[in-house]
Design an enzyme around this catalytic site. Structure first.
Site, PDB file in Angstrom:
ATOM      1  CE  LYS A  22      -1.705   1.530   4.015  1.00 28.76           C
ATOM      2  NZ  LYS A  22      -1.358   2.931   4.357  1.00 28.76           N
ATOM      3  CG  ASN A  23       2.294   2.634   3.507  1.00 22.91           C
ATOM      4  OD1 ASN A  23       1.135   2.957   3.269  1.00 22.91           O
ATOM      5  ND2 ASN A  23       2.707   2.363   4.727  1.00 22.91           N
ATOM      6  CB  CYS A 119      -4.764  10.878  11.713  1.00 20.43           C
ATOM      7  SG  CYS A 119      -3.268   9.987  12.091  1.00 20.43           S
ATOM      8  NE  ARG A 124       0.562  10.195  10.221  1.00 23.49           N
ATOM      9  CZ  ARG A 124       0.034   9.242   9.451  1.00 23.49           C
ATOM     10  NH1 ARG A 124      -1.166   8.780   9.703  1.00 23.49           N
ATOM     11  NH2 ARG A 124       0.709   8.774   8.416  1.00 23.49           N
ATOM     12  CG  ASP A 307       3.284   1.264   9.404  1.00 24.97           C
ATOM     13  OD1 ASP A 307       3.505   1.519   8.215  1.00 24.97           O
ATOM     14  OD2 ASP A 307       2.994   2.144  10.241  1.00 24.97           O
ATOM     15  NE  ARG A 399      -7.231   4.642   5.374  1.00 26.03           N
ATOM     16  CZ  ARG A 399      -6.777   5.802   5.825  1.00 26.03           C
ATOM     17  NH1 ARG A 399      -7.224   6.292   6.971  1.00 26.03           N
ATOM     18  NH2 ARG A 399      -5.853   6.463   5.142  1.00 26.03           N
TER      19      ARG A 399
HETATM   20  C1  EPZ Z   1       4.337   6.802   6.290  1.00 28.45           C
HETATM   21  O1  EPZ Z   1       3.559   7.838   6.873  1.00 28.45           O
HETATM   22  C2  EPZ Z   1       3.404   5.610   6.163  1.00 28.45           C
HETATM   23  N1  EPZ Z   1       2.288   5.957   5.283  1.00 28.45           N
HETATM   24  C3  EPZ Z   1       2.882   5.227   7.549  1.00 28.45           C
HETATM   25  O2  EPZ Z   1       2.082   4.065   7.396  1.00 28.45           O
HETATM   26  C4  EPZ Z   1       4.071   4.887   8.436  1.00 28.45           C
HETATM   27  O3  EPZ Z   1       3.610   4.581   9.736  1.00 28.45           O
HETATM   28  C5  EPZ Z   1       5.024   6.083   8.497  1.00 28.45           C
HETATM   29  O4  EPZ Z   1       5.425   6.447   7.153  1.00 28.45           O
HETATM   30  C6  EPZ Z   1       6.275   5.797   9.310  1.00 28.45           C
HETATM   31  O5  EPZ Z   1       6.947   4.692   8.768  1.00 28.45           O
HETATM   32  C7  EPZ Z   1       2.483   5.963   3.944  1.00 28.45           C
HETATM   33  O6  EPZ Z   1       3.566   5.684   3.460  1.00 28.45           O
HETATM   34  C8  EPZ Z   1       1.296   6.308   3.097  1.00 28.45           C
HETATM   35  P1  EPZ Z   1       6.363  10.140   8.514  1.00 28.45           P
HETATM   36  P2  EPZ Z   1       4.155   9.342   6.923  1.00 28.45           P
HETATM   37  O7  EPZ Z   1       6.264  11.428   7.792  1.00 28.45           O
HETATM   38  O8  EPZ Z   1       5.009   9.589   5.728  1.00 28.45           O
HETATM   39  C9  EPZ Z   1       6.591  13.359  11.977  1.00 28.45           C
HETATM   40  C10 EPZ Z   1       0.239   2.677   7.738  1.00 28.45           C
HETATM   41  O9  EPZ Z   1      -0.228   2.148   8.762  1.00 28.45           O
HETATM   42  N2  EPZ Z   1       6.596  14.377  10.912  1.00 28.45           N
HETATM   43  O10 EPZ Z   1       7.559   9.282   8.300  1.00 28.45           O
HETATM   44  O11 EPZ Z   1       3.033  10.261   7.184  1.00 28.45           O
HETATM   45  C11 EPZ Z   1       5.265  12.620  12.082  1.00 28.45           C
HETATM   46  O12 EPZ Z   1       4.356  13.331  12.882  1.00 28.45           O
HETATM   47  C12 EPZ Z   1       0.694   4.109   7.773  1.00 28.45           C
HETATM   48  O13 EPZ Z   1       0.390   2.084   6.638  1.00 28.45           O
HETATM   49  C13 EPZ Z   1       6.828  15.701  11.235  1.00 28.45           C
HETATM   50  O14 EPZ Z   1       7.023  16.046  12.412  1.00 28.45           O
HETATM   51  O15 EPZ Z   1       5.067   9.258   8.218  1.00 28.45           O
HETATM   52  C14 EPZ Z   1       5.678  11.309  12.721  1.00 28.45           C
HETATM   53  O16 EPZ Z   1       5.760  11.498  14.116  1.00 28.45           O
HETATM   54  C15 EPZ Z   1       0.446   4.771   9.130  1.00 28.45           C
HETATM   55  N3  EPZ Z   1       6.843  16.631  10.247  1.00 28.45           N
HETATM   56  C16 EPZ Z   1       7.082  11.071  12.159  1.00 28.45           C
HETATM   57  O17 EPZ Z   1       7.531  12.331  11.650  1.00 28.45           O
HETATM   58  C17 EPZ Z   1       6.640  16.305   8.934  1.00 28.45           C
HETATM   59  O18 EPZ Z   1       6.677  17.212   8.062  1.00 28.45           O
HETATM   60  C18 EPZ Z   1       7.131  10.058  11.018  1.00 28.45           C
HETATM   61  O19 EPZ Z   1       6.155  10.435  10.075  1.00 28.45           O
HETATM   62  C19 EPZ Z   1       6.403  14.945   8.613  1.00 28.45           C
HETATM   63  C20 EPZ Z   1       6.395  14.000   9.617  1.00 28.45           C
END
Ligand code: EPZ
Length: 423
Positions: A22-23, A119, A124, A307, A399
């Protein structure tokens, strides 16, 4: 709303093929916006998120069609200048919609994307996405809950992420492919889905190096061309099914499991006493008579994936002893704990850590899904709980898992979906 009903106690045995990731799929769908011609994406998982992304691309003006259940054709030639917007309702439903920002900005010079808001698992924010795009010359305004981005032509730049972010890395990397000049991104995410996106973009004609390491360099090109591509297998789906096999004392072959992307998960499974055999066509998982307690902290890749955290908690509940799980990526990713407690799970949360005392003799109960991986953990728990478990709000599950009940039933699970009024 659908619900899933499981009668626990059946060992899982047999073969199950792992679906596309998915990701990886969602980001590759966004990347199709960058091409001058159509892309055909194969091995897509048949998930609501993939369909939602398809609808967003159609809203933007792409011609989106399903060649078959797992193959989508995306032709971006119809994207109209006036419609470069990811609306609130779409982004609220699926936050990955924000990763259309980079492609729209790079290919069309503007984008208007709803701020995703929080969320279930955390705030996030997308500050790193925006700082990275500004480093490429984007002019960004916030208005009425939307981000409005403008750039006649992005220019190559240097940016060091303050925090490792998968989506932020992908958004800025996509934007840089059509920038004028070379971009150097540091402290980037190293997830397999980042590497897969870079591989896809390079097949389209991009010049990206370093994906999978902490530094990615992108040499901007003038245009990209649509391609055909089969999406990599889903390491999280594979990990989830591995735990289901492990705790039911089963013997399951996960066909096409992306073993090379699962080292941290496999290491923890083996530490818990689960036998994992890499075979020519996948990963065979054999559940032991006794599961050992494990301590695990979620980390950016190649560390243990966040995840997989909720699913691992169920493994810990079946272990003989005390385990400690620490969630370091998201600030609120223990929503599954109260529901597992209702099934008899002994879990004490303290900040971003949870102490799990096993073995908890889980009992069937009616439980509610709150987010994607929490709902997966409830289904997995239902497979071993005594009696009947009813998981509600399974739209969260749908999802990220394609017809999970159809995948588990052939392995011996007593599981069915009640739809609509019968739910
Ligand atoms: C991706 O989300 C995945 N989703 C998530 O999978 C996964 O849990 C996550 O990466 C971490 O591996 C997709 O790929 C569609 P991040 P993403 O930006 O990109 C903080 C699932 O269950 N952050 O790496 O949104 C954020 O709040 C989903 O399949 C900032 O502070 O995750 C988090 O604490 C859930 N500022 C951390 O970084 C930003 O600008 C990691 O988030 C961006 C992120």
């Amino acid at each position: 709303m659908d619900k899933i009903v499981i009668e626990g106690g059946q060992p899982l045995n047999g073969n199950v093929r792992i679906n596309g990731a998915k990701n990886a799929a969602l980001l590759i769908q966004c990347a199709a916006l960058l091409g001058d011609t159509a892309c055909t994406l194969r091995h897509l998982p048949n998930l609501s998120d993939v369909r939602t992304m398809g609808k967003l691309l159609a809203y933007l003006g792409c011609d989106v069609s399903m060649v078959d259940t797992h193959t989508m054709r995306i032709d971006p030639r119809g994207v109209r200048d006036g419609e470069l917007e990811a609306p609130y309702d779409t982004v609220k439903t699926m936050r990955a919609s924000v990763t259309v920002m980079g492609p729209l900005l790079a290919r069309y010079g503007r984008a208007r994307v709803s701020l995703p808001g929080g969320c279930a698992i955390g705030a996030r924010p997308i500050d790193q996405h925006l700082k990275g795009l500004e480093a490429l010359g984007a002019e960004i305004q916030l208005e009425n809950g939307y981000v409005v981005l403008q750039a006649d032509r992005l220019r190559g730049g240097a940016f060091v992420f303050d925090k490792v972010t998968v989506g932020g890395t992908q958004n800025v990397m996509m934007a840089a492919t059509l920038a004028k000049g070379t971009t150097r991104l540091e402290n980037v995410a190293r997830e397999p889905e980042v590497e897969e996106l870079a591989r896809f973009l390079n097949k389209m004609g991009a010049k990206i190096s370093g994906a999978g390491t902490s530094v990615i360099e992108i040499e901007g090109v003038d245009n990209l061309t649509g391609i055909e591509h089969a999406v990599i297998a889903d390491r999280i789906e594979a990990g989830t099914l591995a735990i289901a096999a492990a705790i039911t004392r089963g013997d399951v072959l996960l066909e096409d499991a992306p073993v090379d992307h699962m080292h941290a998960t496999i290491a923890k499974l083996e530490e818990a006493g689960v036998e994992c055999r890499v075979e020519p066509d996948g990963l065979r998982v054999l559940g032991p008579d006794e599961i050992r307690p494990i301590d695990v902290s979620t980390r950016p890749y190649p560390g243990f994936p966040t995840d997989m955290q909720a699913q691992f908690m169920v493994l810990a509940l079946c272990a003989n002893g005390q385990s400690l799980i620490t969630e370091t990526i998201f600030e609120n990713r223990f929503m599954h704990v109260p529901e597992l407690a209702r099934m008899g799970g002994d879990v004490k949360v303290n900040g971003n850590s949870a102490v799990i005392r096993g073995p908890s003799n889980l009992m069937g109960a009616t439980v509610m899904a709150t987010d994607l991986r929490a709902s997966a953990s409830l289904v997995v728990a239902g497979l071993v709980a005594q009696g009947v478990t009813e998981v509600r709000r399974v739209y969260h599950l749908d999802r990220g898992y394609e017809c999970i009940e159809e995948r588990l039933r052939p392995l011996g699970a007593r599981i069915r979906r009640l739809s609509g009024a019968r739910a």
